[in-house]
Design an enzyme around this catalytic site. Structure first.
Site, PDB file in Angstrom:
ATOM      1  N   LYS A  14      17.831   2.469  12.499  1.00 29.65           N
ATOM      2  CA  LYS A  14      18.741   1.311  12.580  1.00 29.65           C
ATOM      3  C   LYS A  14      19.551   1.349  13.876  1.00 29.65           C
ATOM      4  O   LYS A  14      19.607   0.375  14.616  1.00 29.65           O
ATOM      5  CB  LYS A  14      19.716   1.294  11.383  1.00 29.65           C
ATOM      6  CG  LYS A  14      19.043   1.223  10.031  1.00 29.65           C
ATOM      7  CD  LYS A  14      20.069   1.166   8.893  1.00 29.65           C
ATOM      8  CE  LYS A  14      20.922   2.408   8.744  1.00 29.65           C
ATOM      9  NZ  LYS A  14      20.190   3.625   8.376  1.00 29.65           N
ATOM     10  N   ARG A  89      26.135  -1.601   2.131  1.00 31.81           N
ATOM     11  CA  ARG A  89      25.353  -0.516   1.554  1.00 31.81           C
ATOM     12  C   ARG A  89      25.410  -0.523   0.033  1.00 31.81           C
ATOM     13  O   ARG A  89      24.809   0.344  -0.600  1.00 31.81           O
ATOM     14  CB  ARG A  89      25.952   0.811   2.017  1.00 31.81           C
ATOM     15  CG  ARG A  89      25.186   1.518   3.080  1.00 31.81           C
ATOM     16  CD  ARG A  89      26.004   2.754   3.407  1.00 31.81           C
ATOM     17  NE  ARG A  89      25.240   3.786   3.996  1.00 31.81           N
ATOM     18  CZ  ARG A  89      25.127   3.960   5.315  1.00 31.81           C
ATOM     19  NH1 ARG A  89      25.676   3.132   6.148  1.00 31.81           N
ATOM     20  NH2 ARG A  89      24.446   4.965   5.763  1.00 31.81           N
ATOM     21  N   ARG A 123      17.782  14.988  15.168  1.00 34.71           N
ATOM     22  CA  ARG A 123      18.574  14.000  15.936  1.00 34.71           C
ATOM     23  C   ARG A 123      19.726  14.673  16.694  1.00 34.71           C
ATOM     24  O   ARG A 123      20.390  15.565  16.195  1.00 34.71           O
ATOM     25  CB  ARG A 123      19.163  12.954  14.990  1.00 34.71           C
ATOM     26  CG  ARG A 123      20.159  12.036  15.704  1.00 34.71           C
ATOM     27  CD  ARG A 123      20.540  10.843  14.896  1.00 34.71           C
ATOM     28  NE  ARG A 123      20.964  11.212  13.555  1.00 34.71           N
ATOM     29  CZ  ARG A 123      21.054  10.336  12.575  1.00 34.71           C
ATOM     30  NH1 ARG A 123      20.742   9.082  12.769  1.00 34.71           N
ATOM     31  NH2 ARG A 123      21.446  10.738  11.386  1.00 34.71           N
ATOM     32  N   ARG A 152      25.258  15.725  14.379  1.00 32.52           N
ATOM     33  CA  ARG A 152      26.196  15.273  13.351  1.00 32.52           C
ATOM     34  C   ARG A 152      26.298  16.307  12.238  1.00 32.52           C
ATOM     35  O   ARG A 152      25.296  16.868  11.815  1.00 32.52           O
ATOM     36  CB  ARG A 152      25.712  13.934  12.758  1.00 32.52           C
ATOM     37  CG  ARG A 152      26.180  12.745  13.549  1.00 32.52           C
ATOM     38  CD  ARG A 152      25.481  11.466  13.167  1.00 32.52           C
ATOM     39  NE  ARG A 152      25.441  11.188  11.732  1.00 32.52           N
ATOM     40  CZ  ARG A 152      24.903  10.075  11.210  1.00 32.52           C
ATOM     41  NH1 ARG A 152      24.386   9.154  12.013  1.00 32.52           N
ATOM     42  NH2 ARG A 152      24.893   9.886   9.909  1.00 32.52           N
ATOM     43  N   ARG A 163      22.240  12.044   0.995  1.00 32.17           N
ATOM     44  CA  ARG A 163      22.329  10.702   1.615  1.00 32.17           C
ATOM     45  C   ARG A 163      21.128   9.850   1.215  1.00 32.17           C
ATOM     46  O   ARG A 163      21.256   8.651   0.976  1.00 32.17           O
ATOM     47  CB  ARG A 163      22.414  10.821   3.144  1.00 32.17           C
ATOM     48  CG  ARG A 163      23.791  11.265   3.619  1.00 32.17           C
ATOM     49  CD  ARG A 163      23.776  11.779   5.041  1.00 32.17           C
ATOM     50  NE  ARG A 163      23.237  10.846   5.994  1.00 32.17           N
ATOM     51  CZ  ARG A 163      22.775  11.189   7.198  1.00 32.17           C
ATOM     52  NH1 ARG A 163      22.799  12.448   7.580  1.00 32.17           N
ATOM     53  NH2 ARG A 163      22.309  10.280   8.007  1.00 32.17           N
TER      54      ARG A 163
HETATM   55  P1  AP5 Z   1      18.617   6.537  14.139  1.00 34.31           P
HETATM   56  O1  AP5 Z   1      18.387   5.301  14.934  1.00 34.31           O
HETATM   57  O2  AP5 Z   1      19.805   7.359  14.481  1.00 34.31           O
HETATM   58  O3  AP5 Z   1      18.558   6.204  12.579  1.00 34.31           O
HETATM   59  P2  AP5 Z   1      19.583   5.434  11.619  1.00 34.31           P
HETATM   60  O4  AP5 Z   1      18.781   4.509  10.779  1.00 34.31           O
HETATM   61  O5  AP5 Z   1      20.690   4.852  12.433  1.00 34.31           O
HETATM   62  O6  AP5 Z   1      20.040   6.633  10.709  1.00 34.31           O
HETATM   63  P3  AP5 Z   1      21.504   7.156  10.298  1.00 34.31           P
HETATM   64  O7  AP5 Z   1      21.327   8.575   9.846  1.00 34.31           O
HETATM   65  O8  AP5 Z   1      22.497   6.880  11.373  1.00 34.31           O
HETATM   66  O9  AP5 Z   1      21.791   6.283   9.075  1.00 34.31           O
HETATM   67  P4  AP5 Z   1      22.819   6.529   7.993  1.00 34.31           P
HETATM   68  O10 AP5 Z   1      22.742   5.239   7.298  1.00 34.31           O
HETATM   69  O11 AP5 Z   1      22.579   7.720   7.144  1.00 34.31           O
HETATM   70  O12 AP5 Z   1      24.150   6.958   8.760  1.00 34.31           O
HETATM   71  P5  AP5 Z   1      25.489   6.162   9.161  1.00 34.31           P
HETATM   72  O13 AP5 Z   1      25.975   6.722  10.419  1.00 34.31           O
HETATM   73  O14 AP5 Z   1      25.271   4.712   9.031  1.00 34.31           O
HETATM   74  O15 AP5 Z   1      17.280   7.435  14.258  1.00 34.31           O
HETATM   75  C1  AP5 Z   1      17.191   8.700  13.602  1.00 34.31           C
HETATM   76  C2  AP5 Z   1      16.380   9.684  14.464  1.00 34.31           C
HETATM   77  O16 AP5 Z   1      15.022   9.241  14.551  1.00 34.31           O
HETATM   78  C3  AP5 Z   1      16.868   9.817  15.921  1.00 34.31           C
HETATM   79  O17 AP5 Z   1      16.694  11.153  16.330  1.00 34.31           O
HETATM   80  C4  AP5 Z   1      15.944   8.865  16.702  1.00 34.31           C
HETATM   81  O18 AP5 Z   1      15.794   9.283  18.045  1.00 34.31           O
HETATM   82  C5  AP5 Z   1      14.651   8.980  15.913  1.00 34.31           C
HETATM   83  N1  AP5 Z   1      13.857   7.734  15.892  1.00 34.31           N
HETATM   84  C6  AP5 Z   1      14.322   6.459  15.746  1.00 34.31           C
HETATM   85  N2  AP5 Z   1      13.314   5.576  15.736  1.00 34.31           N
HETATM   86  C7  AP5 Z   1      12.165   6.298  15.858  1.00 34.31           C
HETATM   87  C8  AP5 Z   1      10.772   5.955  15.905  1.00 34.31           C
HETATM   88  N3  AP5 Z   1      10.354   4.672  15.818  1.00 34.31           N
HETATM   89  N4  AP5 Z   1       9.872   6.961  16.034  1.00 34.31           N
HETATM   90  C9  AP5 Z   1      10.283   8.258  16.120  1.00 34.31           C
HETATM   91  N5  AP5 Z   1      11.578   8.644  16.096  1.00 34.31           N
HETATM   92  C10 AP5 Z   1      12.511   7.684  15.953  1.00 34.31           C
HETATM   93  O19 AP5 Z   1      26.466   6.598   7.976  1.00 34.31           O
HETATM   94  C11 AP5 Z   1      26.949   7.931   7.881  1.00 34.31           C
HETATM   95  C12 AP5 Z   1      27.834   8.067   6.647  1.00 34.31           C
HETATM   96  O20 AP5 Z   1      28.969   7.198   6.761  1.00 34.31           O
HETATM   97  C13 AP5 Z   1      27.184   7.666   5.317  1.00 34.31           C
HETATM   98  O21 AP5 Z   1      26.459   8.730   4.743  1.00 34.31           O
HETATM   99  C14 AP5 Z   1      28.409   7.276   4.481  1.00 34.31           C
HETATM  100  O22 AP5 Z   1      29.056   8.406   3.995  1.00 34.31           O
HETATM  101  C15 AP5 Z   1      29.329   6.628   5.503  1.00 34.31           C
HETATM  102  N6  AP5 Z   1      29.139   5.154   5.570  1.00 34.31           N
HETATM  103  C16 AP5 Z   1      28.706   4.419   6.645  1.00 34.31           C
HETATM  104  N7  AP5 Z   1      28.634   3.118   6.337  1.00 34.31           N
HETATM  105  C17 AP5 Z   1      29.023   3.019   5.033  1.00 34.31           C
HETATM  106  C18 AP5 Z   1      29.139   1.929   4.134  1.00 34.31           C
HETATM  107  N8  AP5 Z   1      28.835   0.675   4.492  1.00 34.31           N
HETATM  108  N9  AP5 Z   1      29.553   2.198   2.863  1.00 34.31           N
HETATM  109  C19 AP5 Z   1      29.876   3.445   2.475  1.00 34.31           C
HETATM  110  N10 AP5 Z   1      29.783   4.524   3.268  1.00 34.31           N
HETATM  111  C20 AP5 Z   1      29.373   4.311   4.551  1.00 34.31           C
HETATM  112 MG    MG Z   2      22.775   5.225  12.582  1.00 32.80          MG
END
Ligand code: AP5
Ligand code: MG
Length: 206
Positions: A14, A89, A123, A152, A163
């Protein structure tokens, strides 16, 4: 006006794709995970409260996120639209969002479960510009902006599996939710980064 949502499990890509799409359309990239991590780094009350959930791989309570996003989408940089990355979410967050903003399109990035763990554990992130890299394709410890990359705290294997469970229970139901509204486009995220981007642009222009 483009008001977009990126749905998808942790590690789906994402954030990686959101940077490109937001830049292309000249809209704000709103990553709730990045916003919460900025609060944690700043040591704010909100950041400290969020940390206790994030470190366990649990979702931060709905009321916190809803208030944060409601305020954020009113900022000047959202005048042309925005891309929500990581929000909503839960169904409660989606209902709240509908009460304060229209949404034009929802992109669901689909990736087989087995790939997610390896993606997340390899990552490395840039705290300055939010860019994500993977150790398998980026050997340097530096971001293209010059900042040192970091891992992270919630990217350790035991937290990641929690997660992924939180995603299955709380967030996956939003696929049907937005499909029923006629807003959902699904894109295969298990392809190269450039091909995924191409498919997302095709879905948005189609
Ligand atoms: P990346 O692009 O970083 O993936 P992502 O989908 O952004 O994954 P996240 O781990 O950031 O999602 P998340 O939803 O768990 O975390 P968030 O920060 O939102 O890519 C991942 C890896 O793959 C990278 O190394 C990249 O280089 C690689 N990659 C990407 N595309 C690729 C491809 N096509 N091929 C190969 N490799 C690839 O949330 C963190 C925490 O915050 C949550 O757990 C929760 O506690 C809290 N939180 C955030 N938002 C909310 C909400 N709305 N409600 C409640 N809690 C929340
Ligand atoms: Mg992300």
């Amino acid at each position: 006006m483009e008001r977009l949502i990126f749905l998808g499990p942790p590690g789906a890509g994402k954030g990686t794709q959101a940077v490109k799409v937001a830049e292309h359309f000249g809209i704000a990239h709103i990553s709730t995970g990045d916003m919460l991590r900025a609060e944690m780094r700043g040591g704010t009350a909100l950041g400290m409260a969020a940390k206790s959930y994030i470190d366990k791989g649990e979702l931060v309570p709905d009321n916190v996120l809803i208030a944060m996003v409601r305020e954020r989408v009113q900022a000047a940089d959202c005048a042309n639209g925005f891309l929500l990355d990581g929000f909503p979410r839960t169904t409660a967050q989606a209902d709240a969002l509908a009460s304060f903003s229209e949404i034009d399109r929802v992109i669901n990035i689909e990736v087989p479960f087995e790939l997610l763990l390896a993606r997340i554990c390899g990552r490395r992130m840039c705290a300055a510009c939010g860019k994500a890299y993977h150790t398998s394709t980026h050997e340097s410890e530096l971001c293209s902006c010059g900042e040192t990359l970091y891992q992270r705290d919630d990217d350790r294997a035991e937290t990641v599996s929690r997660r992924l469970r939180a995603y299955e229970t709380n967030t996956a139901p939003l696929i049907d939710y937005y499909s029923a509204c006629g807003l959902l486009e699904t894109v295969r995220g298990d392809q190269g980064i450039a091909k995924v981007a191409e498919d997302i642009f095709a879905a948005l222009n189609g």
